[in-house]
Design a protein around this motif. Sequence first.
Motif, PDB file in Angstrom:
ATOM      1  N   VAL A 137       0.880  -1.173   0.000  1.00  0.00           N
ATOM      2  CA  VAL A 137       0.000   0.000   0.000  1.00  0.00           C
ATOM      3  C   VAL A 137       0.918   1.223   0.000  1.00  0.00           C
ATOM      4  O   VAL A 137       1.676   1.439   0.954  1.00  0.00           O
ATOM      5  CB  VAL A 137      -0.904   0.013   1.251  1.00  0.00           C
ATOM      6  N   LEU A 138       0.874   1.981  -1.089  1.00  0.00           N
ATOM      7  CA  LEU A 138       1.784   3.125  -1.230  1.00  0.00           C
ATOM      8  C   LEU A 138       1.042   4.437  -0.997  1.00  0.00           C
ATOM      9  O   LEU A 138      -0.069   4.631  -1.490  1.00  0.00           O
ATOM     10  CB  LEU A 138       2.389   3.160  -2.636  1.00  0.00           C
TER      11      LEU A 138
ATOM     12  N   GLN B 205      -6.394   2.089   7.055  1.00  0.00           N
ATOM     13  CA  GLN B 205      -6.214   1.209   8.219  1.00  0.00           C
ATOM     14  C   GLN B 205      -6.703  -0.206   7.925  1.00  0.00           C
ATOM     15  O   GLN B 205      -6.079  -1.180   8.344  1.00  0.00           O
ATOM     16  CB  GLN B 205      -6.943   1.781   9.430  1.00  0.00           C
ATOM     17  N   ALA B 206      -7.808  -0.300   7.177  1.00  0.00           N
ATOM     18  CA  ALA B 206      -8.377  -1.621   6.878  1.00  0.00           C
ATOM     19  C   ALA B 206      -7.410  -2.481   6.064  1.00  0.00           C
ATOM     20  O   ALA B 206      -7.447  -3.704   6.123  1.00  0.00           O
ATOM     21  CB  ALA B 206      -9.694  -1.464   6.126  1.00  0.00           C
TER      22      ALA B 206
ATOM     23  N   ILE C 286      -0.052   9.733   8.486  1.00  0.00           N
ATOM     24  CA  ILE C 286       1.274   9.705   7.847  1.00  0.00           C
ATOM     25  C   ILE C 286       2.276   9.001   8.761  1.00  0.00           C
ATOM     26  O   ILE C 286       3.063   8.151   8.320  1.00  0.00           O
ATOM     27  CB  ILE C 286       1.744  11.144   7.521  1.00  0.00           C
ATOM     28  N   LEU C 287       2.229   9.329  10.049  1.00  0.00           N
ATOM     29  CA  LEU C 287       3.195   8.748  10.990  1.00  0.00           C
ATOM     30  C   LEU C 287       3.025   7.238  11.142  1.00  0.00           C
ATOM     31  O   LEU C 287       3.939   6.546  11.571  1.00  0.00           O
ATOM     32  CB  LEU C 287       3.082   9.416  12.362  1.00  0.00           C
ATOM     33  N   GLU C 288       1.831   6.750  10.811  1.00  0.00           N
ATOM     34  CA  GLU C 288       1.603   5.304  10.922  1.00  0.00           C
ATOM     35  C   GLU C 288       2.153   4.528   9.723  1.00  0.00           C
ATOM     36  O   GLU C 288       2.135   3.299   9.719  1.00  0.00           O
ATOM     37  CB  GLU C 288       0.101   5.026  11.106  1.00  0.00           C
TER      38      GLU C 288
END
Length: 253
Positions: free
Chosen positions: A30-31, A120-121, A186-188
């Motif tokens: 996932v980009l 997230q999914a 973004i941080l995740e």
Amino acid sequence: MYKIFKTVDEVAQYTAQRLLDKIQTKPEAVLGLATGGTMEPVYAQLEKGLRQHPMDLSRLTTFNLDEYIGLAPSHPQSYRYYMDQHLFDKLSLAQERVHLPDGMAEDRADACRAYSAAIQALGGLDLQLLGIGSNGHIGFNEPQTSFASRTHVVELSEQTRIDNGRFFADQREVPTHAITLGIQDILEAKDILLVITGRHKADIVAQLYHSGVDEALPASALKQHHNATIVLDSEAAALLPRQEVFNPKASVV
Ligand code: PGA
């Protein structure tokens, strides 16, 4: 970590190679993608790399950082249009796996919630590509945006509207609002590449280098991240301390 190259071409080659490596090791990656002048040579290199060494992109998913509110995908200054021109039209991506925030959504709050939730999914972003604004924004997260933010509607700062006015026929056509991925989203990301080129970015690069983690400078959020690389050309690095330029730290800044 800083990576400093002499030329914009070398920056683009390095960045494109990092993307290619990710796709090769994880075809279902996932980009997180970005727009802006900085990314044009990066996407040109990526396309070249894929032409030379074709890869299966059918399982790849992409989420763009941001989109203007009120510009339809067919508008030449929309980020959807930019992505089609510079990348998507040249690659065989599965269209249903390509995502940008919907700048035309009627229920924006719902569209924002759904955007972060969709990332997230899928288990989060494997690699997030970022540029920086002259005011330190990442995505359209302007100074003072909470580092806990998720996808949200933002009022663009005057500086950003002036900077981006160069792409529009008339400064007054620059939208006042946009939807952006939040800083927490973004941080995740597991891996982050912040790409900065050109002498006009040297001031903000120096500010970022010397700054603590501070919501007044959105890009400083990356100092909390364990896998963020700041990729610079020599022009953007012009105001960094000499030891950083000649002997970049291998650790997180
Ligand atoms: P630029 O934009 O690449 O056109 O300088 C970067 C940004 O505003 O994030």
